[in-house]
Design a protein around this motif. Structure first.
Motif, PDB file in Angstrom:
ATOM      1  N   GLY A  22      -2.630  -5.068   5.403  1.00 26.22           N
ATOM      2  CA  GLY A  22      -1.935  -5.377   4.166  1.00 26.22           C
ATOM      3  C   GLY A  22      -0.428  -5.388   4.369  1.00 26.22           C
ATOM      4  O   GLY A  22       0.066  -5.720   5.450  1.00 26.22           O
ATOM      5  N   VAL A  23       0.292  -4.996   3.320  1.00 29.84           N
ATOM      6  CA  VAL A  23       1.757  -5.016   3.353  1.00 29.84           C
ATOM      7  C   VAL A  23       2.305  -3.696   2.807  1.00 29.84           C
ATOM      8  O   VAL A  23       1.585  -2.906   2.189  1.00 29.84           O
ATOM      9  CB  VAL A  23       2.323  -6.189   2.514  1.00 29.84           C
ATOM     10  N   VAL A  24       3.586  -3.459   3.055  1.00 28.54           N
ATOM     11  CA  VAL A  24       4.282  -2.314   2.487  1.00 28.54           C
ATOM     12  C   VAL A  24       5.234  -2.796   1.390  1.00 28.54           C
ATOM     13  O   VAL A  24       5.425  -4.002   1.204  1.00 28.54           O
ATOM     14  CB  VAL A  24       5.056  -1.530   3.572  1.00 28.54           C
ATOM     15  N   ARG A  25       5.833  -1.867   0.682  1.00 33.86           N
ATOM     16  CA  ARG A  25       6.852  -2.188  -0.326  1.00 33.86           C
ATOM     17  C   ARG A  25       8.082  -1.332  -0.062  1.00 33.86           C
ATOM     18  O   ARG A  25       8.036  -0.420   0.757  1.00 33.86           O
ATOM     19  CB  ARG A  25       6.300  -1.976  -1.733  1.00 33.86           C
ATOM     20  N   ASP A  26       9.187  -1.630  -0.766  1.00 30.74           N
ATOM     21  CA  ASP A  26      10.443  -0.916  -0.500  1.00 30.74           C
ATOM     22  C   ASP A  26      10.799  -1.044   0.982  1.00 30.74           C
ATOM     23  O   ASP A  26      11.066  -0.051   1.673  1.00 30.74           O
ATOM     24  CB  ASP A  26      10.341   0.573  -0.861  1.00 30.74           C
ATOM     25  N   LEU A  27      10.801  -2.274   1.492  1.00 33.07           N
ATOM     26  CA  LEU A  27      10.900  -2.484   2.932  1.00 33.07           C
ATOM     27  C   LEU A  27      12.125  -1.831   3.548  1.00 33.07           C
ATOM     28  O   LEU A  27      12.026  -1.183   4.606  1.00 33.07           O
ATOM     29  CB  LEU A  27      10.886  -3.981   3.253  1.00 33.07           C
ATOM     30  N   GLN A  40       1.463  -6.938   7.555  1.00 39.65           N
ATOM     31  CA  GLN A  40       1.663  -8.374   7.327  1.00 39.65           C
ATOM     32  C   GLN A  40       2.972  -8.689   6.630  1.00 39.65           C
ATOM     33  O   GLN A  40       3.209  -9.851   6.286  1.00 39.65           O
ATOM     34  CB  GLN A  40       0.494  -8.950   6.519  1.00 39.65           C
ATOM     35  N   GLY A  41       3.809  -7.677   6.398  1.00 42.51           N
ATOM     36  CA  GLY A  41       5.082  -7.943   5.736  1.00 42.51           C
ATOM     37  C   GLY A  41       5.288  -7.023   4.553  1.00 42.51           C
ATOM     38  O   GLY A  41       4.842  -5.873   4.565  1.00 42.51           O
ATOM     39  N   ALA A  42       5.945  -7.548   3.519  1.00 39.27           N
ATOM     40  CA  ALA A  42       6.303  -6.719   2.368  1.00 39.27           C
ATOM     41  C   ALA A  42       6.006  -7.448   1.067  1.00 39.27           C
ATOM     42  O   ALA A  42       5.974  -8.684   1.007  1.00 39.27           O
ATOM     43  CB  ALA A  42       7.784  -6.362   2.428  1.00 39.27           C
ATOM     44  N   ALA A  43       5.775  -6.659   0.029  1.00 37.10           N
ATOM     45  CA  ALA A  43       5.600  -7.181  -1.326  1.00 37.10           C
ATOM     46  C   ALA A  43       6.094  -6.123  -2.300  1.00 37.10           C
ATOM     47  O   ALA A  43       5.930  -4.922  -2.061  1.00 37.10           O
ATOM     48  CB  ALA A  43       4.132  -7.516  -1.599  1.00 37.10           C
ATOM     49  N   ALA A  44       6.690  -6.548  -3.394  1.00 37.98           N
ATOM     50  CA  ALA A  44       7.257  -5.603  -4.354  1.00 37.98           C
ATOM     51  C   ALA A  44       6.224  -4.841  -5.173  1.00 37.98           C
ATOM     52  O   ALA A  44       6.401  -3.645  -5.428  1.00 37.98           O
ATOM     53  CB  ALA A  44       8.224  -6.343  -5.290  1.00 37.98           C
ATOM     54  N   PRO A  45       5.107  -5.455  -5.614  1.00 42.79           N
ATOM     55  CA  PRO A  45       4.176  -4.722  -6.483  1.00 42.79           C
ATOM     56  C   PRO A  45       3.533  -3.526  -5.790  1.00 42.79           C
ATOM     57  O   PRO A  45       3.307  -3.534  -4.570  1.00 42.79           O
ATOM     58  CB  PRO A  45       3.118  -5.786  -6.828  1.00 42.79           C
ATOM     59  N   ALA A  46       3.213  -2.514  -6.589  1.00 44.07           N
ATOM     60  CA  ALA A  46       2.540  -1.318  -6.072  1.00 44.07           C
ATOM     61  C   ALA A  46       1.088  -1.624  -5.731  1.00 44.07           C
ATOM     62  O   ALA A  46       0.518  -2.636  -6.161  1.00 44.07           O
ATOM     63  CB  ALA A  46       2.602  -0.208  -7.113  1.00 44.07           C
ATOM     64  N   SER A  47       0.474  -0.720  -4.978  1.00 44.27           N
ATOM     65  CA  SER A  47      -0.915  -0.929  -4.526  1.00 44.27           C
ATOM     66  C   SER A  47      -1.867  -1.185  -5.679  1.00 44.27           C
ATOM     67  O   SER A  47      -2.779  -2.017  -5.567  1.00 44.27           O
ATOM     68  CB  SER A  47      -1.379   0.284  -3.714  1.00 44.27           C
ATOM     69  N   VAL A  48      -1.686  -0.461  -6.801  1.00 44.73           N
ATOM     70  CA  VAL A  48      -2.628  -0.580  -7.914  1.00 44.73           C
ATOM     71  C   VAL A  48      -2.594  -1.953  -8.575  1.00 44.73           C
ATOM     72  O   VAL A  48      -3.473  -2.282  -9.378  1.00 44.73           O
ATOM     73  CB  VAL A  48      -2.388   0.527  -8.967  1.00 44.73           C
ATOM     74  N   ILE A  66       0.821  -1.222   0.000  1.00 44.79           N
ATOM     75  CA  ILE A  66       0.000   0.000   0.000  1.00 44.79           C
ATOM     76  C   ILE A  66       0.850   1.266   0.000  1.00 44.79           C
ATOM     77  O   ILE A  66       0.508   2.256  -0.627  1.00 44.79           O
ATOM     78  CB  ILE A  66      -0.976   0.011   1.183  1.00 44.79           C
ATOM     79  N   PHE A  67       1.963   1.265   0.751  1.00 45.04           N
ATOM     80  CA  PHE A  67       2.862   2.418   0.838  1.00 45.04           C
ATOM     81  C   PHE A  67       4.300   1.936   0.669  1.00 45.04           C
ATOM     82  O   PHE A  67       4.639   0.829   1.078  1.00 45.04           O
ATOM     83  CB  PHE A  67       2.764   3.107   2.208  1.00 45.04           C
TER      84      PHE A  67
END
Length: 234
Positions: free
Chosen positions: A120-125, A138-146, A99-100
């Motif tokens: 949800g999760v964040v990115r660019d951890l 809940q952790g991190a994921a690379a894809p953007a929110s969209v 999300i952010f």
């Protein structure tokens, strides 16, 4: 709405576990937000008013990089966040779209936002950690929110981790996760939580002295009387 300093001090002295017990006694069972784990160990216990954001499932004509420049966007929502708030984001439990990222979290930190809570999760951890903004997610994921979500609004009732959260509810977070305190119950919860914490402190002294649990936890009438004598002597 500002939390009164005395009430804030009282609540900072208790844990989210104590808060859930107090709310359970008041009939509220569903106050702990599932999936809201501290993104790193040792984050501070936080207390603040909820500033809510809401996502819905992605729809391809709306969930686009161009939407980030819309008047209704996460960027605009961040600019509306007051100092000291805890941002609570309904990401529907989606874990494959962040999300952010670091830039948005850096702006939140610069504005004095106390922390971010989401199911949800964040990115660019690594970058998010570098901003110093305390995050529960809940952790991190690379894809953007969209890639999986459409942002729709802020400062409206949301569901986060299966819990109803209204703007200006009070949020407490610690190592056990995030708990919501309904704003109308804040004074009652603060008073009851302080007594619950003192009671459990006394029970622990009895356990450390070798006492057995039946009749002690929860305390029967005799042990309640002993506890009251202990509080008078302090």
């Amino acid at each position: 709405m500002i939390i009164e300093p005395a009430m804030r001090d009282t609540l900072f002295g208790v844990s989210t576990a104590t808060i859930t017990t107090v709310l359970l006694k008041k009939g509220l069972r569903n106050v702990w937000m599932r999936g809201t784990k501290p993104v790193r160990p040792g984050q501070p216990r936080l207390l603040g008013r909820a500033f809510t954001l809401r996502f819905i499932p992605a729809r391809e004509d709306l969930a686009t990089p161009e939407s980030w420049s819309s008047p209704i966007s996460t960027r605009a929502a961040i600019e509306a966040m007051p100092e000291g708030c805890i941002t609570v984001v309904d990401a529907m439990g989606v874990t494959d779209a962040g999300i952010f990222g670091d830039i948005l979290c850096a702006r939140m930190a610069k504005k004095g936002v106390a922390g971010l809570v989401t199911d949800g999760v964040v990115r660019d951890l690594a970058g998010v950690l570098g901003t110093g903004l305390p995050v529960w997610c809940q952790g991190a994921a690379a894809p953007a929110s969209v890639a999986g979500l459409t942002f729709v609004n802020w400062q409206e009732p949301i569901g986060c981790g299966g819990v109803a959260v209204f703007p200006d509810d009070v949020i407490m977070v610690d190592d056990d996760g995030a708990v919501v305190i309904p704003q109308k119950l804040l004074a009652e919860v603060a008073a009851a939580a302080a007594d619950q914490e003192r009671m459990e402190e006394w029970i622990m002294t009895q356990v450390n002295a070798g006492a057995s649990l039946p009749g002690l936890y929860p305390p029967n009438a005799d042990n309640i009387a002993r506890y009251k004598e202990w509080t008078k002597a302090r």
